[in-house]
Design a protein around this motif. Structure first.
Motif, PDB file in Angstrom:
ATOM      1  N   CYS A 168      38.942  59.467  52.506  1.00 21.79           N
ATOM      2  CA  CYS A 168      40.322  59.282  52.085  1.00 21.79           C
ATOM      3  C   CYS A 168      41.149  60.350  52.790  1.00 21.79           C
ATOM      4  O   CYS A 168      40.615  61.128  53.593  1.00 21.79           O
ATOM      5  N   ARG A 169      42.440  60.391  52.506  1.00 18.22           N
ATOM      6  CA  ARG A 169      43.339  61.358  53.140  1.00 18.22           C
ATOM      7  C   ARG A 169      44.048  62.185  52.079  1.00 18.22           C
ATOM      8  O   ARG A 169      44.407  61.672  51.025  1.00 18.22           O
ATOM      9  N   ASP A 170      44.240  63.459  52.395  1.00 14.38           N
ATOM     10  CA  ASP A 170      45.043  64.297  51.500  1.00 14.38           C
ATOM     11  C   ASP A 170      46.521  64.054  51.810  1.00 14.38           C
ATOM     12  O   ASP A 170      46.854  63.262  52.702  1.00 14.38           O
ATOM     13  N   PRO A 171      47.447  64.686  51.090  1.00 13.74           N
ATOM     14  CA  PRO A 171      48.870  64.372  51.264  1.00 13.74           C
ATOM     15  C   PRO A 171      49.434  64.584  52.670  1.00 13.74           C
ATOM     16  O   PRO A 171      50.453  63.983  53.012  1.00 13.74           O
ATOM     17  N   GLU A 172      48.807  65.419  53.492  1.00  7.20           N
ATOM     18  CA  GLU A 172      49.328  65.626  54.846  1.00  7.20           C
ATOM     19  C   GLU A 172      48.382  65.104  55.927  1.00  7.20           C
ATOM     20  O   GLU A 172      48.523  65.424  57.093  1.00  7.20           O
ATOM     21  N   GLY A 173      47.427  64.281  55.532  1.00  2.09           N
ATOM     22  CA  GLY A 173      46.629  63.554  56.510  1.00  2.09           C
ATOM     23  C   GLY A 173      45.254  64.075  56.836  1.00  2.09           C
ATOM     24  O   GLY A 173      44.546  63.474  57.639  1.00  2.09           O
ATOM     25  N   TYR A 174      44.833  65.195  56.243  1.00  4.15           N
ATOM     26  CA  TYR A 174      43.459  65.640  56.487  1.00  4.15           C
ATOM     27  C   TYR A 174      42.501  64.643  55.858  1.00  4.15           C
ATOM     28  O   TYR A 174      42.708  64.186  54.732  1.00  4.15           O
ATOM     29  N   GLN A 175      41.450  64.310  56.593  1.00  6.89           N
ATOM     30  CA  GLN A 175      40.452  63.389  56.068  1.00  6.89           C
ATOM     31  C   GLN A 175      39.479  64.156  55.175  1.00  6.89           C
ATOM     32  O   GLN A 175      39.003  65.236  55.522  1.00  6.89           O
ATOM     33  N   ILE A 176      39.195  63.562  54.019  1.00 11.49           N
ATOM     34  CA  ILE A 176      38.206  64.096  53.099  1.00 11.49           C
ATOM     35  C   ILE A 176      37.081  63.080  53.023  1.00 11.49           C
ATOM     36  O   ILE A 176      37.326  61.892  52.787  1.00 11.49           O
ATOM     37  N   GLU A 177      35.858  63.531  53.242  1.00 15.40           N
ATOM     38  CA  GLU A 177      34.691  62.668  53.045  1.00 15.40           C
ATOM     39  C   GLU A 177      34.018  63.103  51.762  1.00 15.40           C
ATOM     40  O   GLU A 177      33.718  64.277  51.580  1.00 15.40           O
ATOM     41  N   ILE A 178      33.788  62.138  50.894  1.00 17.05           N
ATOM     42  CA  ILE A 178      33.036  62.369  49.662  1.00 17.05           C
ATOM     43  C   ILE A 178      31.692  61.696  49.875  1.00 17.05           C
ATOM     44  O   ILE A 178      31.627  60.498  50.152  1.00 17.05           O
ATOM     45  N   GLN A 179      30.605  62.465  49.777  1.00 18.79           N
ATOM     46  CA  GLN A 179      29.294  61.900  50.066  1.00 18.79           C
ATOM     47  C   GLN A 179      28.266  62.305  49.040  1.00 18.79           C
ATOM     48  O   GLN A 179      28.394  63.322  48.358  1.00 18.79           O
ATOM     49  N   GLN A 180      27.228  61.468  48.968  1.00 21.45           N
ATOM     50  CA  GLN A 180      26.090  61.695  48.078  1.00 21.45           C
ATOM     51  C   GLN A 180      24.822  61.452  48.883  1.00 21.45           C
ATOM     52  O   GLN A 180      24.743  60.488  49.654  1.00 21.45           O
ATOM     53  N   ALA A 181      23.861  62.350  48.741  1.00 20.29           N
ATOM     54  CA  ALA A 181      22.590  62.189  49.447  1.00 20.29           C
ATOM     55  C   ALA A 181      21.807  61.020  48.865  1.00 20.29           C
ATOM     56  O   ALA A 181      21.821  60.801  47.662  1.00 20.29           O
ATOM     57  N   THR A 182      21.128  60.286  49.740  1.00 17.66           N
ATOM     58  CA  THR A 182      20.305  59.161  49.286  1.00 17.66           C
ATOM     59  C   THR A 182      18.825  59.503  49.294  1.00 17.66           C
ATOM     60  O   THR A 182      18.011  58.693  48.854  1.00 17.66           O
ATOM     61  N   ARG A 183      18.494  60.687  49.784  1.00 19.47           N
ATOM     62  CA  ARG A 183      17.091  61.113  49.780  1.00 19.47           C
ATOM     63  C   ARG A 183      17.033  62.641  49.818  1.00 19.47           C
ATOM     64  O   ARG A 183      18.001  63.298  50.220  1.00 19.47           O
ATOM     65  N   ALA A 184      15.923  63.175  49.430  1.00 16.89           N
ATOM     66  CA  ALA A 184      15.738  64.629  49.442  1.00 16.89           C
ATOM     67  C   ALA A 184      15.837  65.142  50.875  1.00 16.89           C
ATOM     68  O   ALA A 184      15.379  64.494  51.811  1.00 16.89           O
ATOM     69  N   GLY A 185      16.475  66.266  51.024  1.00 19.05           N
ATOM     70  CA  GLY A 185      16.597  66.884  52.337  1.00 19.05           C
ATOM     71  C   GLY A 185      17.720  66.355  53.198  1.00 19.05           C
ATOM     72  O   GLY A 185      17.900  66.823  54.326  1.00 19.05           O
ATOM     73  N   ALA A 186      18.440  65.371  52.704  1.00 22.58           N
ATOM     74  CA  ALA A 186      19.552  64.800  53.490  1.00 22.58           C
ATOM     75  C   ALA A 186      20.811  65.629  53.305  1.00 22.58           C
ATOM     76  O   ALA A 186      21.029  66.259  52.324  1.00 22.58           O
TER      77      ALA A 186
END
Length: 131
Positions: A113-131
């Motif tokens: 998604c984007r913050d109010p001035e356009g920086y991209q934010i990635e929200i992520q979750q690991a799907t396996r150990a060590g990722a």
């Protein structure tokens, strides 16, 4: 040759530059739920992402660098519930919200998604150990 100090690092801060610091601060505090760790007044607001990891929101008129229209930095936040975050940010009407995607090669489920001035934010979750 000088020896590198051996004391542990205290914290990490990545600084992002904004034309409207109060708006950026409100977004990261109120929408993203980050805690204000260090208040540098009108210059910067340093927000804690996780223990030891921070993002510094800087007023570009007072900081060491200038605001840039084209953003070449992505802020990535690893979470335990990517689906919950996606639903929440969709309900908040956050700009640039993508669908959740899977990258098996690196072991994540994520969205951006984007913050109010356009920086991209990635929200992520690991799907396996060590990722």
């Amino acid at each position: 040759m000088a020896e590198r100090p051996t004391a542990p690092h205290v914290l990490a801060i990545t600084f992002l530059y904004y034309k409207d610091l109060p708006r950026a601060f409100a977004f990261y505090r109120d929408v993203m739920g980050l805690r204000l760790a260090i208040d540098q007044g009108d210059l910067a607001k340093i927000m804690e992402i996780a223990p030891g990891a921070h993002v510094g929101l800087v007023d570009e008129a007072r900081g060491m660098n200038n605001w840039q229209a084209e953003k070449c930095v992505q802020l990535c936040i690893r979470v335990a519930d990517v689906d919950g975050w996606h639903a929440y940010l969709a309900a908040e009407g956050v700009a640039g919200l993508s669908r959740i995607f899977v990258n098996e090669a690196i072991g994540i489920r994520a969205f951006v998604c984007r913050d109010p001035e356009g920086y991209q934010i990635e929200i992520q979750q690991a799907t396996r150990a060590g990722a």
